[in-house]
Enzyme design. Structure first.
Site, short mmCIF file in Angstrom:
data_model
loop_
_atom_site.label_atom_id
_atom_site.label_comp_id
_atom_site.label_asym_id
_atom_site.label_seq_id
_atom_site.Cartn_x
_atom_site.Cartn_y
_atom_site.Cartn_z
N LYS A 13 -67.20 -9.28 -58.10
CA LYS A 13 -67.28 -8.17 -58.79
C LYS A 13 -66.09 -7.77 -59.47
CE LYS A 13 -68.63 -6.50 -54.76
NZ LYS A 13 -68.33 -7.53 -53.70
N ARG A 88 -73.94 0.83 -52.40
CA ARG A 88 -73.91 -0.26 -51.42
C ARG A 88 -75.07 0.10 -50.61
NH1 ARG A 88 -68.38 -2.02 -51.72
NH2 ARG A 88 -68.41 -3.95 -50.59
N ARG A 123 -58.39 -15.66 -50.60
CA ARG A 123 -57.97 -14.95 -51.57
C ARG A 123 -56.42 -14.18 -51.54
NH1 ARG A 123 -61.64 -9.79 -53.09
NH2 ARG A 123 -61.90 -10.00 -50.72
N ARG A 156 -55.52 -9.22 -47.95
CA ARG A 156 -56.32 -8.17 -47.60
C ARG A 156 -56.41 -8.21 -46.12
NH1 ARG A 156 -60.91 -6.50 -51.59
NH2 ARG A 156 -62.21 -6.43 -49.56
N ARG A 167 -68.46 -8.51 -42.89
CA ARG A 167 -68.77 -7.99 -44.15
C ARG A 167 -69.97 -8.45 -44.76
NH1 ARG A 167 -63.33 -9.17 -46.65
NH2 ARG A 167 -63.94 -8.37 -48.76
P1 AP5 Z 1 -63.35 -10.84 -56.26
O1 AP5 Z 1 -63.52 -10.81 -57.81
O2 AP5 Z 1 -62.16 -10.26 -55.63
O3 AP5 Z 1 -64.73 -10.40 -55.54
P2 AP5 Z 1 -65.27 -9.24 -55.10
O4 AP5 Z 1 -66.73 -9.28 -55.18
O5 AP5 Z 1 -64.65 -8.03 -55.84
O6 AP5 Z 1 -64.74 -9.11 -53.53
P3 AP5 Z 1 -64.41 -7.99 -52.62
O7 AP5 Z 1 -64.01 -8.71 -51.39
O8 AP5 Z 1 -63.41 -7.18 -53.04
O9 AP5 Z 1 -65.68 -7.11 -52.35
P4 AP5 Z 1 -66.07 -6.22 -51.17
O10 AP5 Z 1 -67.32 -5.76 -51.70
O11 AP5 Z 1 -66.09 -6.83 -49.97
O12 AP5 Z 1 -64.90 -5.33 -51.02
P5 AP5 Z 1 -64.50 -3.78 -51.70
O13 AP5 Z 1 -63.13 -3.84 -51.91
O14 AP5 Z 1 -65.76 -3.40 -52.59
O15 AP5 Z 1 -63.31 -12.59 -55.98
C1 AP5 Z 1 -62.85 -13.05 -54.81
C2 AP5 Z 1 -62.18 -14.21 -54.75
O16 AP5 Z 1 -62.80 -15.33 -55.31
C3 AP5 Z 1 -61.10 -13.93 -55.59
O17 AP5 Z 1 -59.88 -14.70 -55.04
C4 AP5 Z 1 -61.34 -14.57 -57.08
O18 AP5 Z 1 -60.33 -15.15 -57.84
C5 AP5 Z 1 -62.45 -15.67 -56.55
N1 AP5 Z 1 -63.63 -15.84 -57.72
C6 AP5 Z 1 -64.26 -15.00 -58.13
N2 AP5 Z 1 -65.18 -15.28 -58.86
C7 AP5 Z 1 -65.27 -16.77 -58.83
C8 AP5 Z 1 -66.16 -17.87 -59.17
N3 AP5 Z 1 -67.09 -17.67 -60.31
N4 AP5 Z 1 -65.74 -19.06 -58.85
C9 AP5 Z 1 -64.68 -19.40 -57.88
N5 AP5 Z 1 -63.84 -18.28 -57.49
C10 AP5 Z 1 -64.02 -16.87 -58.00
O19 AP5 Z 1 -64.79 -2.90 -50.37
C11 AP5 Z 1 -64.03 -3.16 -49.28
C12 AP5 Z 1 -64.61 -2.07 -48.19
O20 AP5 Z 1 -64.58 -0.64 -48.54
C13 AP5 Z 1 -66.12 -2.34 -47.71
O21 AP5 Z 1 -66.19 -3.28 -46.76
C14 AP5 Z 1 -66.49 -0.97 -47.06
O22 AP5 Z 1 -65.95 -0.94 -45.80
C15 AP5 Z 1 -65.64 -0.15 -48.17
N6 AP5 Z 1 -66.50 0.46 -49.07
C16 AP5 Z 1 -66.45 0.23 -50.39
N7 AP5 Z 1 -67.27 0.87 -51.22
C17 AP5 Z 1 -68.08 1.18 -50.19
C18 AP5 Z 1 -69.26 2.13 -50.31
N8 AP5 Z 1 -69.73 2.15 -51.62
N9 AP5 Z 1 -69.89 2.46 -49.47
C19 AP5 Z 1 -69.38 2.54 -48.25
N10 AP5 Z 1 -68.38 1.71 -48.07
C20 AP5 Z 1 -67.52 1.20 -48.87
#
Ligand code: AP5
Length: 210
Positions: A13, A88, A123, A156, A167
């Site tokens: 994402k 989410r 990552r 992270r 997760r």
């Molecule tokens: P990356 O692009 O970083 O993936 P991402 O989908 O953004 O992953 P996140 O882990 O950041 O998402 P998340 O939803 O768990 O965490 P968030 O920060 O939103 O890519 C990942 C890796 O893969 C990288 O190394 C990249 O280089 C590689 N990659 C990417 N695309 C690729 C491809 N096509 N092929 C190969 N490699 C690839 O949330 C964190 C926490 O915050 C949550 O767990 C929750 O506790 C809280 N939170 C956030 N938003 C909310 C909400 N709306 N409601 C409640 N709690 C929330």
């Protein structure tokens, strides 16, 4: 244009959001980044969110909706925005519709859990400029060092096997229903997240047009 990005942890994402904001000049709103900033500043909100995030659960709908409600009022959102990691839950999606009418497109990046767990633990992120790397798919030129600003890369706190599994489970239980929610609205675009970063971007650009 108002877009939301849906996908399990590490589906890509954030990676795709950065490409989309460059192309379409949209504001970028990552609720995960916003929460991590509060945690690092040690604010009351950050203290509340810290252990929840580390466990792989979601912070409360009320709290996150209040944050997004304020953020989308900012000037930079006037020409559109990308929401990464929000909504989410269906409750969050309903609230978002109430606030903005409706999104133009919900982009769902679909990947199998097994591959995601590998990506999560591989990552690395730059604490200074926010650049994201992956030891397997997107390694930095010099191991553990940011290509962009030379800072030492970090992992992270929630990118462990244990938190990663939690997760993924949270995603399937609480966030996957969003796929049907946006399908029913005829606003869903699903893309295979296993086809390489640039191919995923091309598929999304083709769907959104110029
Ligand atoms: P990356 O692009 O970083 O993936 P991402 O989908 O953004 O992953 P996140 O882990 O950041 O998402 P998340 O939803 O768990 O965490 P968030 O920060 O939103 O890519 C990942 C890796 O893969 C990288 O190394 C990249 O280089 C590689 N990659 C990417 N695309 C690729 C491809 N096509 N092929 C190969 N490699 C690839 O949330 C964190 C926490 O915050 C949550 O767990 C929750 O506790 C809280 N939170 C956030 N938003 C909310 C909400 N709306 N409601 C409640 N709690 C929330």
């Amino acid at each position: 244009m108002k877009l939301v990005l849906i996908g399990a942890p590490a589906a890509g994402k954030g990676t795709q959001a950065r490409k989309l904001i460059d192309k379409y000049k949209l504001a970028y709103i990552s609720t995960g980044d916003m929460l991590r900033e509060e945690v690092s500043k040690g604010t009351a909100l950050g203290l509340e969110a810290k252990s929840i995030m580390a466990s792989g659960a979601l912070v409360s709908d009320e709290l996150i909706i209040a944050i997004v409600r304020e953020r989308i009022k900012a000037d930079d959102c006037k020409n559109g925005f990308i929401l990464d990691g929000f909504p989410r839950t269906v409750v969050q999606a309903e609230k978002l519709d109430e606030l903005i009418g409706s999104v133009d497109k919900a982009i769902y990046i679909n990947c199998p859990d097994e591959a995601l767990l590998k990506r999560i633990t591989a990552r690395q992120t730059c604490p200074k400029c926010g650049a994201s790397y992956n030891k397997i798919s997107v390694p930095p030129k010099v191991p553990d060092i940011c290509d962009v600003c030379g800072e030492k890369l970090t992992q992270r706190k929630d990118d462990t096997v244990e938190a990663g599994k939690a997760r993924l489970e949270t995603f399937h239980k609480q966030s996957e229903p969003l796929v049907d929610y946006y399908k029913k609205q005829n606003r869903l675009f699903e893309v295979d997240g296993m086809i390489g970063i640039d191919n995923v971007s091309s598929a999304i650009f083709a769907e959104l047009g110029d």
